[in-house]
Write a protein that holds these residues in place. Structure first.
Motif, PDB file in Angstrom:
ATOM      1  N   VAL A  47       0.834  -1.182   0.000  1.00 21.81           N
ATOM      2  CA  VAL A  47       0.000   0.000   0.000  1.00 21.81           C
ATOM      3  C   VAL A  47       0.879   1.246   0.000  1.00 21.81           C
ATOM      4  O   VAL A  47       1.973   1.246   0.585  1.00 21.81           O
ATOM      5  CB  VAL A  47      -0.934   0.002   1.237  1.00 21.81           C
ATOM      6  CG1 VAL A  47      -0.129   0.072   2.518  1.00 21.81           C
ATOM      7  CG2 VAL A  47      -1.925   1.165   1.164  1.00 21.81           C
ATOM      8  N   CYS A  48       0.424   2.301  -0.681  1.00 23.46           N
ATOM      9  CA  CYS A  48       1.124   3.595  -0.679  1.00 23.46           C
ATOM     10  C   CYS A  48       0.601   4.433   0.477  1.00 23.46           C
ATOM     11  O   CYS A  48      -0.616   4.571   0.663  1.00 23.46           O
ATOM     12  CB  CYS A  48       0.903   4.324  -1.999  1.00 23.46           C
ATOM     13  SG  CYS A  48       1.858   3.652  -3.383  1.00 23.46           S
TER      14      CYS A  48
ATOM     15  N   TYR B  58       4.660   0.667   1.243  1.00 22.18           N
ATOM     16  CA  TYR B  58       4.811  -0.146   2.431  1.00 22.18           C
ATOM     17  C   TYR B  58       4.322  -1.569   2.132  1.00 22.18           C
ATOM     18  O   TYR B  58       3.426  -1.764   1.312  1.00 22.18           O
ATOM     19  CB  TYR B  58       3.999   0.411   3.602  1.00 22.18           C
ATOM     20  CG  TYR B  58       4.595   1.642   4.238  1.00 22.18           C
ATOM     21  CD1 TYR B  58       5.232   1.558   5.466  1.00 22.18           C
ATOM     22  CD2 TYR B  58       4.519   2.880   3.609  1.00 22.18           C
ATOM     23  CE1 TYR B  58       5.780   2.698   6.053  1.00 22.18           C
ATOM     24  CE2 TYR B  58       5.064   4.009   4.181  1.00 22.18           C
ATOM     25  CZ  TYR B  58       5.697   3.917   5.408  1.00 22.18           C
ATOM     26  OH  TYR B  58       6.229   5.036   5.986  1.00 22.18           O
ATOM     27  N   VAL B  59       4.950  -2.567   2.822  1.00 22.38           N
ATOM     28  CA  VAL B  59       4.486  -3.940   2.771  1.00 22.38           C
ATOM     29  C   VAL B  59       3.675  -4.203   4.044  1.00 22.38           C
ATOM     30  O   VAL B  59       4.157  -3.921   5.152  1.00 22.38           O
ATOM     31  CB  VAL B  59       5.654  -4.940   2.661  1.00 22.38           C
ATOM     32  CG1 VAL B  59       5.163  -6.367   2.897  1.00 22.38           C
ATOM     33  CG2 VAL B  59       6.320  -4.845   1.302  1.00 22.38           C
ATOM     34  N   THR B  60       2.451  -4.753   3.844  1.00 23.72           N
ATOM     35  CA  THR B  60       1.571  -5.080   4.969  1.00 23.72           C
ATOM     36  C   THR B  60       1.653  -6.572   5.231  1.00 23.72           C
ATOM     37  O   THR B  60       1.456  -7.394   4.330  1.00 23.72           O
ATOM     38  CB  THR B  60       0.125  -4.683   4.637  1.00 23.72           C
ATOM     39  OG1 THR B  60       0.079  -3.290   4.392  1.00 23.72           O
ATOM     40  CG2 THR B  60      -0.785  -5.007   5.802  1.00 23.72           C
ATOM     41  N   VAL B  61       2.007  -6.928   6.495  1.00 23.98           N
ATOM     42  CA  VAL B  61       2.194  -8.322   6.880  1.00 23.98           C
ATOM     43  C   VAL B  61       1.130  -8.702   7.898  1.00 23.98           C
ATOM     44  O   VAL B  61       0.873  -7.965   8.856  1.00 23.98           O
ATOM     45  CB  VAL B  61       3.596  -8.556   7.477  1.00 23.98           C
ATOM     46  CG1 VAL B  61       3.728  -9.992   7.989  1.00 23.98           C
ATOM     47  CG2 VAL B  61       4.678  -8.240   6.455  1.00 23.98           C
ATOM     48  N   SER B  62       0.482  -9.888   7.670  1.00 31.13           N
ATOM     49  CA  SER B  62      -0.466 -10.439   8.630  1.00 31.13           C
ATOM     50  C   SER B  62      -0.240 -11.946   8.683  1.00 31.13           C
ATOM     51  O   SER B  62      -0.325 -12.636   7.659  1.00 31.13           O
ATOM     52  CB  SER B  62      -1.906 -10.128   8.209  1.00 31.13           C
ATOM     53  OG  SER B  62      -2.816 -10.735   9.084  1.00 31.13           O
TER      54      SER B  62
ATOM     55  N   ASN C 125       2.805  -2.630   8.961  1.00 31.33           N
ATOM     56  CA  ASN C 125       3.327  -2.041   7.735  1.00 31.33           C
ATOM     57  C   ASN C 125       4.847  -1.846   7.873  1.00 31.33           C
ATOM     58  O   ASN C 125       5.329  -1.330   8.886  1.00 31.33           O
ATOM     59  CB  ASN C 125       2.659  -0.685   7.450  1.00 31.33           C
ATOM     60  CG  ASN C 125       1.174  -0.847   7.148  1.00 31.33           C
ATOM     61  OD1 ASN C 125       0.760  -1.890   6.662  1.00 31.33           O
ATOM     62  ND2 ASN C 125       0.389   0.186   7.442  1.00 31.33           N
ATOM     63  N   HIS C 126       5.563  -2.218   6.772  1.00 30.53           N
ATOM     64  CA  HIS C 126       7.023  -2.104   6.757  1.00 30.53           C
ATOM     65  C   HIS C 126       7.435  -1.339   5.505  1.00 30.53           C
ATOM     66  O   HIS C 126       7.069  -1.721   4.383  1.00 30.53           O
ATOM     67  CB  HIS C 126       7.655  -3.500   6.768  1.00 30.53           C
ATOM     68  CG  HIS C 126       7.211  -4.331   7.945  1.00 30.53           C
ATOM     69  ND1 HIS C 126       7.832  -4.267   9.169  1.00 30.53           N
ATOM     70  CD2 HIS C 126       6.183  -5.220   8.083  1.00 30.53           C
ATOM     71  CE1 HIS C 126       7.225  -5.092  10.014  1.00 30.53           C
ATOM     72  NE2 HIS C 126       6.219  -5.682   9.364  1.00 30.53           N
ATOM     73  N   LYS C 127       8.250  -0.262   5.729  1.00 23.71           N
ATOM     74  CA  LYS C 127       8.629   0.633   4.662  1.00 23.71           C
ATOM     75  C   LYS C 127       9.558  -0.055   3.671  1.00 23.71           C
ATOM     76  O   LYS C 127      10.507  -0.740   4.057  1.00 23.71           O
ATOM     77  CB  LYS C 127       9.306   1.869   5.245  1.00 23.71           C
ATOM     78  CG  LYS C 127       9.656   2.931   4.235  1.00 23.71           C
ATOM     79  CD  LYS C 127      10.234   4.148   4.956  1.00 23.71           C
ATOM     80  CE  LYS C 127      10.615   5.228   3.964  1.00 23.71           C
ATOM     81  NZ  LYS C 127      11.197   6.403   4.654  1.00 23.71           N
TER      82      LYS C 127
ATOM     83  N   ASP D  52       5.071  -6.615  -6.316  1.00 21.98           N
ATOM     84  CA  ASP D  52       5.488  -5.469  -7.142  1.00 21.98           C
ATOM     85  C   ASP D  52       5.436  -4.197  -6.314  1.00 21.98           C
ATOM     86  O   ASP D  52       4.447  -3.931  -5.615  1.00 21.98           O
ATOM     87  CB  ASP D  52       4.568  -5.327  -8.354  1.00 21.98           C
ATOM     88  CG  ASP D  52       4.736  -6.473  -9.342  1.00 21.98           C
ATOM     89  OD1 ASP D  52       5.843  -7.044  -9.384  1.00 21.98           O
ATOM     90  OD2 ASP D  52       3.757  -6.792 -10.054  1.00 21.98           O
ATOM     91  N   VAL D  53       6.520  -3.399  -6.417  1.00 19.95           N
ATOM     92  CA  VAL D  53       6.570  -2.105  -5.735  1.00 19.95           C
ATOM     93  C   VAL D  53       5.861  -1.080  -6.620  1.00 19.95           C
ATOM     94  O   VAL D  53       6.268  -0.862  -7.775  1.00 19.95           O
ATOM     95  CB  VAL D  53       8.021  -1.675  -5.456  1.00 19.95           C
ATOM     96  CG1 VAL D  53       8.040  -0.310  -4.756  1.00 19.95           C
ATOM     97  CG2 VAL D  53       8.741  -2.723  -4.633  1.00 19.95           C
TER      98      VAL D  53
END
Length: 827
Positions: free
Chosen positions: A429-430, A436-440, A467-469, A502-503
């Motif tokens: 997500v932007c 950012y990468v969202t991890v669950s 969220n991880h940048k 994909d970024v």
């Protein structure tokens, strides 16, 4: 010589003196006497005043205290009118004014009787001592009721076959019909003066019969409407309807054919030899018949319509075929399987024409809930790792494929404890131009190549949920790897998962603004018109009251919901939508506009209530039933009157009466016409019992009149209602105000003081031993106008007291002069 020392006036001089005195007296009388000969039509003492006051008056006449003439007579105490003659102008007595004294309803000594009747004594008002005054004079006016528009007459005549008879249906309103029902070319007994109803025709088939319609008195047909015609009499005798139903079914171990017919017979090839020649195969009309053909064979059948009957579409014969079924026992089957569902072991039973017994709790005993089980899932509550036996029993008339009626087996109960289920969700997500990468995760850990260098470095392994940048470039693919925890696994015994993400390019673009504005009537029973708003990244302004702007409370800043419109129907209201900051519509604009047409939500013009009542009236000693229908608005509803046999006697769309025989029951049904509706609790049908009339025992007739007027006392106005009764105690009169509150009850003549400028109602009831005359209206309204101060008439003389004094003086002077003319002195 005789000398005349002095002498009186000569004879001629005396005559002149007397004439002078008489002339002087006459001139004084002329000056001081009022002018009654000047007939002012605007005073209550003149007929013209009452002609102007009553618009239905055609002529008014004034008579003295004891005058008797063709119109009526007076004995000085009361006035009695004669019957109204057909040769006179008008058609009734409009009003009678009896003058006496100076009291009365109008404060001028007038008793006013509207629509007086012949043969009744009408008295002047009472004087200040509460005594009836003597008649001074009386004025009577002839009147003529305004001519009403003729009622609208209509007629509809149609014919149809009812079973084997031809019927004619007549529907009329304010009209009757004559029709040649027997086809003899004339309108005989029972063929004229017919109203709405259905009539049997006895004329020959395939023939024209004539009819003609005549409007009732006071009614007429619309110009161009058909008032005569002819009807073609159809032939009503038809063939009977033949039918045949042939079906097959197994009865125990035999195949049977079931036959059901009407006006027909059936032949069936029961032995399958290809014909119907054998005994018991022809002339069948109903019942069950055993088939001796083999299973799988097709047997034919043929149906014949009886004489005078036919199947559909003029068909005399029909045929068909049946396949002979195998009547062997049903095939039973049973299957019992088990599986773990989460941590519970579930046994699945699938049976056909059978049931299963199984020990679901593993206690070695079959009990309720474990026997005669059908198809379905059943939870096992006993110990794991155990063999549980089961027995299947075939239903009656069924067996398993081995020919037996029971089947047995056993099922192994597994242990259902399992590893934890590991899950992982990776997304991107932007946030403020950064990706950012969202991890669950659950029962797992994740590593993500956040900088895109192809490996999982410091800070890129064992990532917590959140969220991880990402510091990789937009468009790069970054790898991720998930490892299940100990005692956990992903689906299908998998311990690890991996993938790529994909970024995205996070340069901000305007949010998309969207808006939907729609209007409709909220509910048929509960208007009004409402506008529904649905907006995203935008706000809406709507001119809800139709004043041309959005300045009113509740018209701006709308983002969603339903809003009531107060603008008038059939007008267009404007709206505009403004995109939020950092948002725009699809067309790239910040504002869009539109209009909505406000619809009219009302579908019912008015509410209407219909009343239907029945009674029996006497014409001499002959009784006649009368049903009265009241429809407040002509055409607002349709009321149908029917007799005990449901035969329609009359159809009314406006108020009216229907004459029916006495001593019978009738029913009615009402339907609101287009544009009208009945109130919610209104009952639109009912029954009426018209009892037989009985001749009442009546001692005498009584007449009641109720009048009202406003009179002025000083400068104040006061209303007064006068009740006159021909016989004291013969009737009871109740007077009520506009709120139905009883303000007076009288059983003899009298007056009631009430407020001016108001409306009052009265109702009279004849007491025991008395009755009202035929046609007497025993109720009505009294409207009391607001009083106005009477205008003072111009002064035309002086008071009587000075006039008497002057006359006395003059008479004395005349006497002296006359006597002096008679004295002589001679010397």
């Amino acid at each position: 010589m005789t000398k005349t020392l002095g002498r009186g006036p000569t004879r001629s001089q005396r005559t002149l003196i007397v004439l002078a005195v008489v002339a002087l007296f006459a001139s004084l009388i002329t000056v001081y006497v009022p002018l009654p000969a000047q007939a002012d039509s605007h005073t209550p003492n003149q007929p013209g005043y009452w002609e102007d006051l009553y618009p239905n008056a055609v002529a008014c006449y004034k008579y003295g205290a004891n005058d008797s003439n063709a119109h009526g007579s007076s004995d000085g105490e009361a006035v009695t009118l004669n019957p109204y003659k057909d040769s006179w102008p008008g058609d009734h007595w409009e009003v009678l004014i009896v003058k006496g004294g100076s009291e009365g309803e109008d404060g001028a000594g007038n008793a006013i009787y509207e629509h007086p009747q012949a043969g009744v004594k009408y008295y002047p008002p009472k004087n200040s001592g509460d005594q009836l005054a003597e008649v001074s004079h009386w004025i009577v006016c002839k009147g003529e009721d305004p001519q009403e528009e003729p009622d609208e007459a209509s007629v509809d005549v149609s014919g149809e076959c009812v079973e084997d008879e031809f019927h004619v249906t007549i529907s009329t309103e304010n009209a009757t019909v004559s029709i040649d029902l027997d086809g003899d070319g004339a309108y005989g007994a029972g063929e004229t003066g017919l109203s709405s109803g259905t009539y049997e025709v006895t004329a020959d088939d395939e023939n024209y019969i004539d009819w003609e319609a005549e409007a009732d008195a006071g009614a007429e047909f619309d110009e161009g409407e058909t008032t005569s015609g002819e009807i073609w009499v159809e032939e009503c005798v038809e063939d009977n309807q033949a039918s045949a139903d042939v079906r097959g079914a197994c009865v125990e171990d035999e195949f049977h054919v079931w036959v059901s017919t009407e006006y027909a017979t059936v032949s069936i090839d029961l032995n399958g030899d290809g014909d119907y020649d054998d005994a018991g195969e022809t002339g069948l009309t109903g019942g069950s018949h055993t088939v001796t053909a083999d299973p799988g064979d097709e047997i034919s059948w043929h149906a014949f319509a009886d004489e005078g009957a036919e199947f559909d579409e003029d068909v005399d014969e029909i045929d068909g075929k049946l396949t002979v079924e195998d009547c062997e026992p049903d095939e039973a089957s049973a299957s019992v399987t088990g599986q773990c569902v989460e941590e519970d072991f579930v046994i699945t039973i699938t049976v056909n024409h059978a049931t299963v017994d199984i020990d679901l709790d593993g206690d070695g005993v079959l009990e309720a809930g474990e026997m005669d089980l059908g198809s379905g899932d059943y939870e096992f509550t006993g110990d794991d790792e155990n063999w549980i036996p089961w027995v299947a029993t075939a239903d009656d008339d069924a067996e398993f494929d081995d020919g037996k009626t029971t089947k047995t087996g056993e099922i192994y109960i597994e242990e259902c404890e399992e590893d934890f289920l590991a899950t992982v969700e990776i997304g991107g997500v932007c946030v403020d131009e950064m990706f950012y990468v969202t991890v669950s995760t659950e029962h797992a850990s994740v590593s993500v190549d956040l900088n895109g260098d192809g490996q999982f470095g410091i800070g890129e392994t064992d990532l917590a949920d959140g969220n991880h940048k990402v510091t990789a470039d937009a468009g790069d693919e970054i790898e991720w790897h998930a490892v299940a925890d100990e005692d956990a696994e992903f689906d299908e015994d998998i311990d690890e998962l991996e993938g790529e993400l994909d970024v995205e390019d996070c340069e901000e673009e305007p949010d998309l603004a969207e808006v939907d504005v729609d209007g409709e009537c909220r509910d048929e029973d509960q208007p009004p018109f409402e506008v529904t708003v649905d907006a995203e990244n935008a706000t809406v302004s709507i001119d809800l009251n139709g004043d041309g702007d959005y300045n009113d409370t509740g018209e701006t800043g709308l983002t969603g919901g339903t809003h009531v419109v107060t603008a008038k129907p059939d007008t267009n209201i404007k709206w505009e939508a403004i995109a939020d900051e950092d948002a725009e519509f699809e067309n790239g604009k910040q504002k869009v506009t539109g209009e909505i047409e406000v619809e009219s939500c009302a579908e019912v013009l008015a509410s209407i209530v219909v009343t239907v009542s029945g009674t029996c009236v006497l014409n001499g000693e002959v009784g006649q039933g009368v049903i009265t229908v009241t429809i407040p608005v002509d055409g607002g509803a349709t009321v149908v009157i029917s007799d005990e046999d449901d035969k329609e006697l009359a159809t009314l769309t406006k108020s009216g009466t229907v004459n029916v025989p006495e001593g019978a029951s009738y029913s009615w049904e009402a339907e609101a016409n287009e544009g009208f509706e009945f109130p919610p609790a209104f009952v639109d049908n009912g029954e009426l019992d018209i009892v037989e009339c009985s001749v009442p025992e009546v001692q005498a007739s009584v007449l009641v009149t109720v009048t009202g007027a406003c009179f002025v006392v000083g400068s104040d106005g006061q209303g007064r209602i006068t009740v006159d009764m021909s016989v004291d105690g013969a009737a009871t009169v109740v007077i009520t105000d506009k709120n139905d509150k009883v303000i007076a009850t009288l059983t003899k003549p009298g007056t009631v003081t009430v407020d001016e400028g108001a409306t009052y109602s009265w109702e009279a009831e004849a007491n025991e031993g008395f009755e009202f005359p035929v046609g007497f209206n025993a109720e009505g309204d009294v409207v009391l106008a607001t009083c106005s101060q009477p205008e003072e008439l111009p002064f035309t003389g002086i008071d009587s007291e000075p006039l008497v004094a002057i006359a006395t003086t003059l008479l004395g002077l005349g006497a002296v002069l006359v006597s002096s003319t008679r004295r002589r002195e001679e010397f």
